[in-house]
Design a protein around this motif. Structure first.
Motif, PDB file in Angstrom:
ATOM      1  N   ARG A 211     117.235 111.053 -13.625  1.00  0.00           N
ATOM      2  CA  ARG A 211     117.476 111.686 -15.215  1.00  0.00           C
ATOM      3  C   ARG A 211     115.802 111.898 -15.618  1.00  0.00           C
ATOM      4  N   LEU A 212     114.990 111.265 -15.249  1.00  0.00           N
ATOM      5  CA  LEU A 212     113.394 111.861 -15.584  1.00  0.00           C
ATOM      6  C   LEU A 212     113.047 113.112 -15.306  1.00  0.00           C
ATOM      7  N   ARG A 213     113.611 113.360 -14.059  1.00  0.00           N
ATOM      8  CA  ARG A 213     113.111 114.595 -13.476  1.00  0.00           C
ATOM      9  C   ARG A 213     114.220 115.930 -13.928  1.00  0.00           C
ATOM     10  N   GLU A 214     114.919 115.585 -14.870  1.00  0.00           N
ATOM     11  CA  GLU A 214     115.854 116.533 -15.529  1.00  0.00           C
ATOM     12  C   GLU A 214     115.032 117.306 -16.423  1.00  0.00           C
ATOM     13  N   GLY A 215     114.051 116.735 -16.941  1.00  0.00           N
ATOM     14  CA  GLY A 215     113.015 117.430 -18.024  1.00  0.00           C
ATOM     15  C   GLY A 215     111.553 117.115 -17.911  1.00  0.00           C
ATOM     16  N   SER A 216     111.175 116.213 -16.826  1.00  0.00           N
ATOM     17  CA  SER A 216     109.773 115.872 -17.014  1.00  0.00           C
ATOM     18  C   SER A 216     109.465 115.645 -15.540  1.00  0.00           C
ATOM     19  N   GLN A 217     108.007 115.837 -15.373  1.00  0.00           N
ATOM     20  CA  GLN A 217     107.472 115.749 -14.034  1.00  0.00           C
ATOM     21  C   GLN A 217     106.207 114.721 -13.973  1.00  0.00           C
ATOM     22  N   VAL A 218     106.481 113.711 -14.966  1.00  0.00           N
ATOM     23  CA  VAL A 218     105.498 112.577 -14.966  1.00  0.00           C
ATOM     24  C   VAL A 218     105.174 111.840 -13.478  1.00  0.00           C
ATOM     25  N   PRO A 219     104.158 111.479 -13.211  1.00  0.00           N
ATOM     26  CA  PRO A 219     104.251 110.829 -11.913  1.00  0.00           C
ATOM     27  C   PRO A 219     104.779 109.507 -12.052  1.00  0.00           C
ATOM     28  N   VAL A 220     105.506 109.233 -10.904  1.00  0.00           N
ATOM     29  CA  VAL A 220     106.225 107.886 -10.626  1.00  0.00           C
ATOM     30  C   VAL A 220     105.781 107.291  -9.395  1.00  0.00           C
ATOM     31  N   ILE A 221     105.508 105.809  -9.745  1.00  0.00           N
ATOM     32  CA  ILE A 221     105.331 105.078  -8.287  1.00  0.00           C
ATOM     33  C   ILE A 221     106.500 104.333  -8.414  1.00  0.00           C
ATOM     34  N   LEU A 222     107.330 104.012  -7.292  1.00  0.00           N
ATOM     35  CA  LEU A 222     108.611 103.285  -6.979  1.00  0.00           C
ATOM     36  C   LEU A 222     107.961 101.937  -6.663  1.00  0.00           C
ATOM     37  N   LEU A 223     108.748 100.873  -6.959  1.00  0.00           N
ATOM     38  CA  LEU A 223     108.520  99.437  -6.654  1.00  0.00           C
ATOM     39  C   LEU A 223     109.896  99.088  -5.834  1.00  0.00           C
ATOM     40  N   THR A 224     109.807  98.752  -4.634  1.00  0.00           N
ATOM     41  CA  THR A 224     111.104  98.289  -3.803  1.00  0.00           C
ATOM     42  C   THR A 224     110.853  96.814  -3.236  1.00  0.00           C
ATOM     43  N   ALA A 225     111.881  96.090  -3.050  1.00  0.00           N
ATOM     44  CA  ALA A 225     111.853  94.598  -2.443  1.00  0.00           C
ATOM     45  C   ALA A 225     112.636  94.993  -1.128  1.00  0.00           C
ATOM     46  N   ARG A 226     113.114  96.215  -1.040  1.00  0.00           N
ATOM     47  CA  ARG A 226     114.145  96.250   0.280  1.00  0.00           C
ATOM     48  C   ARG A 226     113.363  96.577   1.628  1.00  0.00           C
ATOM     49  N   ASP A 227     113.410  95.909   2.593  1.00  0.00           N
ATOM     50  CA  ASP A 227     112.627  96.173   3.776  1.00  0.00           C
ATOM     51  C   ASP A 227     113.098  97.694   4.487  1.00  0.00           C
ATOM     52  N   GLU A 228     114.422  97.663   4.357  1.00  0.00           N
ATOM     53  CA  GLU A 228     114.818  99.227   4.923  1.00  0.00           C
ATOM     54  C   GLU A 228     114.366 100.219   3.918  1.00  0.00           C
ATOM     55  N   GLU A 229     114.055 100.213   2.867  1.00  0.00           N
ATOM     56  CA  GLU A 229     113.452 101.282   1.918  1.00  0.00           C
ATOM     57  C   GLU A 229     114.240 102.524   1.863  1.00  0.00           C
ATOM     58  N   VAL A 230     115.700 102.210   1.904  1.00  0.00           N
ATOM     59  CA  VAL A 230     116.677 103.235   1.761  1.00  0.00           C
ATOM     60  C   VAL A 230     116.485 103.881   0.440  1.00  0.00           C
ATOM     61  N   ASP A 231     116.588 102.878  -0.544  1.00  0.00           N
ATOM     62  CA  ASP A 231     116.429 103.419  -2.019  1.00  0.00           C
ATOM     63  C   ASP A 231     114.955 104.131  -1.916  1.00  0.00           C
ATOM     64  N   THR A 232     114.130 103.628  -1.471  1.00  0.00           N
ATOM     65  CA  THR A 232     112.807 104.268  -1.808  1.00  0.00           C
ATOM     66  C   THR A 232     112.995 105.595  -1.186  1.00  0.00           C
ATOM     67  N   LEU A 233     113.362 105.887  -0.114  1.00  0.00           N
ATOM     68  CA  LEU A 233     113.313 107.090   0.584  1.00  0.00           C
ATOM     69  C   LEU A 233     114.305 107.980  -0.196  1.00  0.00           C
TER      70      LEU A 233
END
Length: 233
Positions: free
Chosen positions: A68-90
Motif C-alpha cells: 500500500r505504501l508503494r502505491e504512492g510513496s517511494q520512502v525507503p523501507v527495511i523489512l524485519l523478519t523472523a522466518r528462516d525461509e525468508e519467503v515473506d522477505t523475498l
C-alpha cells in the motif's frame, strides 16, 4: 540541519525500544507504531525519511503495508523478519523493500544500514549532477531521478533507480552481483547477494523488459548483469 526521521513498526515493545535507542544514538528522530494501520497513518501524516517495518504485524502484515505504501510513496523501507525461509522477505523485496534483516539482529548493524540507505537516497548536493543518460529508447534523468522508455515514464523505487543508473554508467559491461551490491547498497552491506536478483526482476517489470528477449537488461549466467548497449547508427 534536517534531522532524519525513522518510523519503526513492530508489535514487540522491546524490539522497538532497542531499535529506537540505537537510532537515537546515531542522531535520528524515531516514531514508533505497533501495527499495520498505524504504520500507514504515520507514514502518511509524518512523512518519515525511512521505515523499519516488521513483516509479522497485527491487523495488517508488513508486506501488505509495503504494498500500500508503494502505491504512492517511494520512502525507503527495511523489512524485519523472523522466518528462516525468508519467503515473506523475498516477496517484500519484490514489492519494493530496499533491504531486510532477520531477527535476532544487531541494533548497531541496523543503524548502519539506515545510514547507508539514507546516504544513497539523499546524496550530498555540493556538486549537483544534471545529466541525462540515453541508451536507445531508455532515458535516465539523474537530476530529476526520472526514467522513461519507448512506452513512456517508468515508475522506479529509489533503489531500483540507483541500480539502473549503475548499470547505465557501464553500458555493455558485465557487473557482478558483488559489484552491484557495493555500488548500490554500499561497501558495508552485509546481506545476501540474492537481493540483487530480486531487484533486477522488479526493475525489469518497471521497464517492461522481457528477461527472455531483453531490450535493456541482460543476464550473464553465473556472472551478473549488464545494460545492453544500443547499436551504433
Amino acid at each position: 540541519m534536517h534531522q532524519p526521521t525513522v518510523l519503526v513498526v513492530d508489535d514487540e515493545p522491546k524490539i522497538r525500544d532497542i531499535v529506537r535507542r540505537y537510532l537515537e544514538a546515531d542522531g535520528f528522530a524515531v516514531i514508533e507504531q505497533a501495527d499495520g494501520p498505524g504504520a500507514l497513518d504515520a507514514a502518511r501524516d509524518q512523512r518519515p525519511d525511512l521505515i523499519v517495518l516488521d513483516v509479522m504485524l497485527p491487523r495488517l502484515d508488513g508486506v501488505e503495508v509495503l504494498r500500500r505504501l508503494r502505491e504512492g510513496s517511494q520512502v525507503p523501507v527495511i523489512l524485519l523478519t523472523a522466518r528462516d525461509e525468508e519467503v515473506d522477505t523475498l516477496i517484500g523485496l519484490a514489492v519494493g523493500a530496499d533491504d531486510y534483516m532477520t531477527k535476532p539482529f544487531s541494533g548497531r548493524e541496523l543503524a548502519a544500514r539506515v545510514r547507508v540507505i539514507l546516504r544513497r537516497v539523499n546524496p550530498a548536493r555540493s556538486a549537483p549532477e544534471a545529466t541525462v543518460i540515453r541508451h536507445g529508447a531508455l532515458t535516465i534523468d539523474t537530476a530529476r531521478r526520472e526514467v522513461s522508455t519507448a512506452r513512456g515514464p517508468a515508475a522506479l523505487t529509489a533503489l531500483d533507480f540507483d541500480l539502473l543508473l549503475t548499470l547505465a554508467r557501464h553500458p555493455g559491461h558485465v557487473l557482478t552481483r558483488r559489484q552491484l551490491l557495493q555500488a548500490v547498497w554500499g561497501a558495508d552491506y552485509f546481506g545476501d547477494e540474492r537481493v540483487v536478483d530480486v531487484h533486477i526482476r522488479t526493475l525489469r517489470r518497471a521497464l517492461r523488459d522481457d528477461a527472455t528477449d531483453p531490450v535493456y537488461l541482460e543476464t550473464v549466467r553465473a556472472v551478473g548483469y549488464r545494460l545492453i548497449a544500443p547499436p551504433i547508427a
